[in-house]
Design an enzyme around this catalytic site. Structure first.
Site, PDB file in Angstrom:
ATOM      1  N   ASP A  43       0.859  -1.189   0.000  1.00 65.08           N
ATOM      2  CA  ASP A  43       0.000   0.000   0.000  1.00 65.08           C
ATOM      3  C   ASP A  43       0.888   1.229   0.000  1.00 65.08           C
ATOM      4  OD1 ASP A  43      -2.962   1.002   0.487  1.00 65.08           O
ATOM      5  OD2 ASP A  43      -1.657   2.225   1.747  1.00 65.08           O
ATOM      6  N   GLU A  45       1.103   5.659   0.212  1.00 63.79           N
ATOM      7  CA  GLU A  45       0.515   6.981   0.427  1.00 63.79           C
ATOM      8  C   GLU A  45       1.252   7.940  -0.491  1.00 63.79           C
ATOM      9  OE1 GLU A  45      -2.145   7.212   2.131  1.00 63.79           O
ATOM     10  OE2 GLU A  45      -2.013   5.183   2.950  1.00 63.79           O
ATOM     11  N   HIS A 184      -5.456   4.899   6.414  1.00 60.23           N
ATOM     12  CA  HIS A 184      -4.726   5.710   5.429  1.00 60.23           C
ATOM     13  C   HIS A 184      -3.253   5.873   5.781  1.00 60.23           C
ATOM     14  CE1 HIS A 184      -8.216   6.717   3.006  1.00 60.23           C
ATOM     15  NE2 HIS A 184      -8.867   7.058   4.103  1.00 60.23           N
ATOM     16  N   ASP A 189      -2.808  -0.158   6.311  1.00 60.82           N
ATOM     17  CA  ASP A 189      -3.686  -0.524   5.201  1.00 60.82           C
ATOM     18  C   ASP A 189      -3.228  -1.829   4.552  1.00 60.82           C
ATOM     19  OD1 ASP A 189      -4.930   1.794   5.803  1.00 60.82           O
ATOM     20  OD2 ASP A 189      -4.648   2.768   3.870  1.00 60.82           O
TER      21      ASP A 189
END
Length: 619
Positions: A43, A45, A184, A189
């Site tokens: 994952d 960001e 998030h 995540d």
């Protein structure tokens, strides 16, 4: 000892019939079990939603195999600029947190090493993998080409709207009672996605998704009974050829072809790549698939046509009945006329156009000839000496017929018109094209565009039929033609054609002299009886395929028994995009010039054949 019966694997939730013999399939048959696959759930960001103008701020990944966590990877990444305010609110990652964090140039090699040899998993994988690929391109790192699994697509397959209003990670994590709540942040995540992945795989197992290879199509909206039949393709070879789907009582349901891999082509019938409803119906009743391996892609396409004609499969919609393809004939009688017929007869003095795809297009070609020449249009046979009391039709009064039925035209005068018609059909269509081009131009000037389009269609039907007959006639009369095509790997593809029918074909590698092989083909090829030209000794679509192959750039004629040529002012030359007439028709009223018939794709993987290419040179 009696032969062992080969059974398909038994999926979870199924029962085995009493007395059934279980057979252990090989790894090649079933692939890699999901319990043996190493997944790296990742994952990211980022500073925005597009990899073009945004950067990665955090990477989190979890490596799992067989339900066991093998390792984790987490790091902040310096994006090289400030983090937008709305991203700081969403993720909690601020610009000050990234001060001193390593740039992506330092982080990416470590992540690629962590994920080496694994299958990448992400929730909405195109987003995360897209950013990783863009980062690899910017830092000059080769992307390893990971297999990728998208949990969003898997969820759409097994999670209904009744269970969850959407397929967001937070919604699915709550539905499956994940141990970690997504917030998030990349690692949290990724951990939540691990739990979601395992839950989804548990739901997919009863549907037959138990191996890594199954995941490639697991998200396809394919009925489970259709998906389970994918084992019908397991025994097929990775080679070009023809495949026959067979149903109950050994009935041939469908015939198809692949110019590359039979196994891959047949497997596509059990995925969402197959959109045709009738094919799903066919797969449901199919019991096995029989392969016919072919030496060359051309042989595969030709065999498909022949098998369709032989078996008339109910799920094939291609032309199966060559005898139903109409021709336009200039008859042999005291006062010849034009008629639409179903076959080509051995008649001295007859001339033929076609074959046409329908009787309607054949009639349009007849109308085009009637527009250009004052040949009689009545259907009855006229005697050489007019009958007493015979009366002329209205066309005679309009100057569209010389009225030979009443003696208004002598046999010699009428014969001159017939010769003009024959020339327009077989050699030079300039008069037919000129009459129709003038008519189109006049109608376009008067803004009568629908009528102009009708005239264009009539001319196009004539030119297509004339061009096709002029292409088929020389190859139908040619007793034998041998040709060779140099392949990219240095080998040769060899072809032997007799009267327009593929008699033999072979492929040799770059270390083999092709000439002895061609000699062997000549000695062992199928004997083909001469047909009545211009009809070839094969289905017209087969001859179209052969001609398309012969007209490829680089084809060399090795041997020929006969003449293979086309008239200088042929209909096909007239319809070439570069011809003056074609350019003129295209300018008039914005209409497109009619083009000569080219063979359509035969089989599912056949490439489009060229409409017009130069004749190959002789070796």
């Amino acid at each position: 000892m009696p032969p062992t019966r080969r059974l398909r694997p038994v999926w979870a939730g199924e029962t085995v019939a009493p007395g059934a013999v279980a057979v252990q399939p090989s790894l090649d048959d079933v692939g890699t079990p999901l319990s043996d696959v190493t997944f790296v759930v990742v994952d990211l960001e980022t500073t925005g939603g597009s990899a073009v103008d945004s950067s990665i701020t955090e990477i989190g990944a979890v490596k799992v195999r067989g339900g066991e966590v093998l390792g984790e990877f987490q790091t902040l990444v310096d994006p090289g600029g400030p983090v937008p305010a709305y991203i700081q609110v969403l993720t909690g990652i601020t610009t000050s947190m990234l001060v001193g964090a390593p740039p992506i140039e330092e982080v990416l090699p470590s992540f690629l090493e962590f994920a080496h040899g694994s299958v990448l998993v992400a929730h909405n994988a195109p987003f995360d993998v897209g950013f990783l690929k863009a980062a690899a391109a910017r830092t000059d790192h080769a992307w390893p080409g990971f297999r990728v699994v998208d949990t969003v697509r898997l969820a759409r397959r097994v999670v209904t709207r009744d269970e969850a209003p959407n397929h967001r990670l937070g919604t699915l994590a709550a539905l499956f009672h994940a141990q970690v709540t997504p917030n998030h942040r990349a690692l949290s995540d990724a951990r939540a996605t691990v739990d979601v992945l395992h839950a989804l795989l548990g739901r997919l197992a009863p549907l037959g998704v138990t191996h890594l290879e199954d995941l490639a199509t697991a998200s396809d909206p394919v009925p489970s009974d259709v998906r389970r039949k994918r084992t019908l393709a397991d025994h097929l070879p990775d080679a070009p050829g023809v495949y026959l789907f067979r149903g109950p009582h050994d009935e041939v349901l469908y015939v198809g072809t692949s110019t590359t891999s039979l196994r891959k082509r047949v497997r596509s019938y059990f995925t969402s790549a197959e959109k045709r409803g009738r094919m799903v119906e066919m797969v449901r009743i199919a019991e096995r698939v029989d392969p016919v391996v072919c030496a060359t892609p051309l042989e595969a396409r030709v065999r498909e046509l022949r098998l369709i004609a032989e078996h008339s499969p109910r799920y094939n919609r291609r032309s199966r009945f060559p005898e139903r393809m109409p021709w336009v004939r200039l008859t042999v009688e005291p006062y010849p006329r034009l008629s639409v017929v179903r076959d080509v007869r051995d008649e001295e003095g007859a001339a033929y156009l076609g074959p046409f795809t329908s009787a309607g297009s054949a009639q349009l070609a007849v109308d085009a000839l009637h527009e250009a020449y004052a040949i009689r249009q009545c259907a009855r046979r006229l005697p050489l000496v007019p009958a007493r009391g015979a009366s002329a039709c209205v066309l005679a009064g309009l100057g569209r017929c010389g009225a030979p039925c009443t003696g208004g035209q002598t046999p010699d005068d009428y014969a001159q018109i017939v010769e003009l018609v024959r020339s327009g059909m077989l050699r030079d269509p300039a008069r037919v094209v000129g009459v129709h081009a003038e008519r189109i131009e006049m109608l376009a000037a008067q803004q009568r565009y629908e009528e102009a389009a009708s005239v264009r269609d009539r001319l196009g039907a004539f030119l297509r039929g004339s061009a096709r007959a002029q292409r088929l006639d020389p190859i139908a009369r040619c007793a034998e033609l041998g040709a060779a095509l140099r392949l990219p790997d240095g080998g040769w593809e060899l072809l032997l054609v007799r009267h327009g029918r593929l008699a033999a074909t072979a492929r040799v590698d770059r270390l083999t002299d092709p000439r002895p092989v061609l000699t062997t083909l000549q000695a062992t090829a199928e004997h083909v009886a001469p047909p009545v030209a211009p009809a070839p000794a094969a289905h017209p679509e087969e001859t179209d395929l052969v001609l398309a192959w012969l007209e490829q750039p680089g084809v060399r004629l090795v041997t020929i028994d006969g003449t293979w040529a086309a008239p200088t002012h042929s209909a096909q030359a007239t319809t070439d995009p570069g011809s003056a007439i074609a350019a003129h028709l295209e300018r008039v009223a914005g209409t497109e010039a009619p083009v000569a018939d080219a063979p359509g794709p035969v089989g599912e993987d056949a490439p489009e054949a060229p409409r017009r290419t130069a004749m190959p040179r002789t070796a």
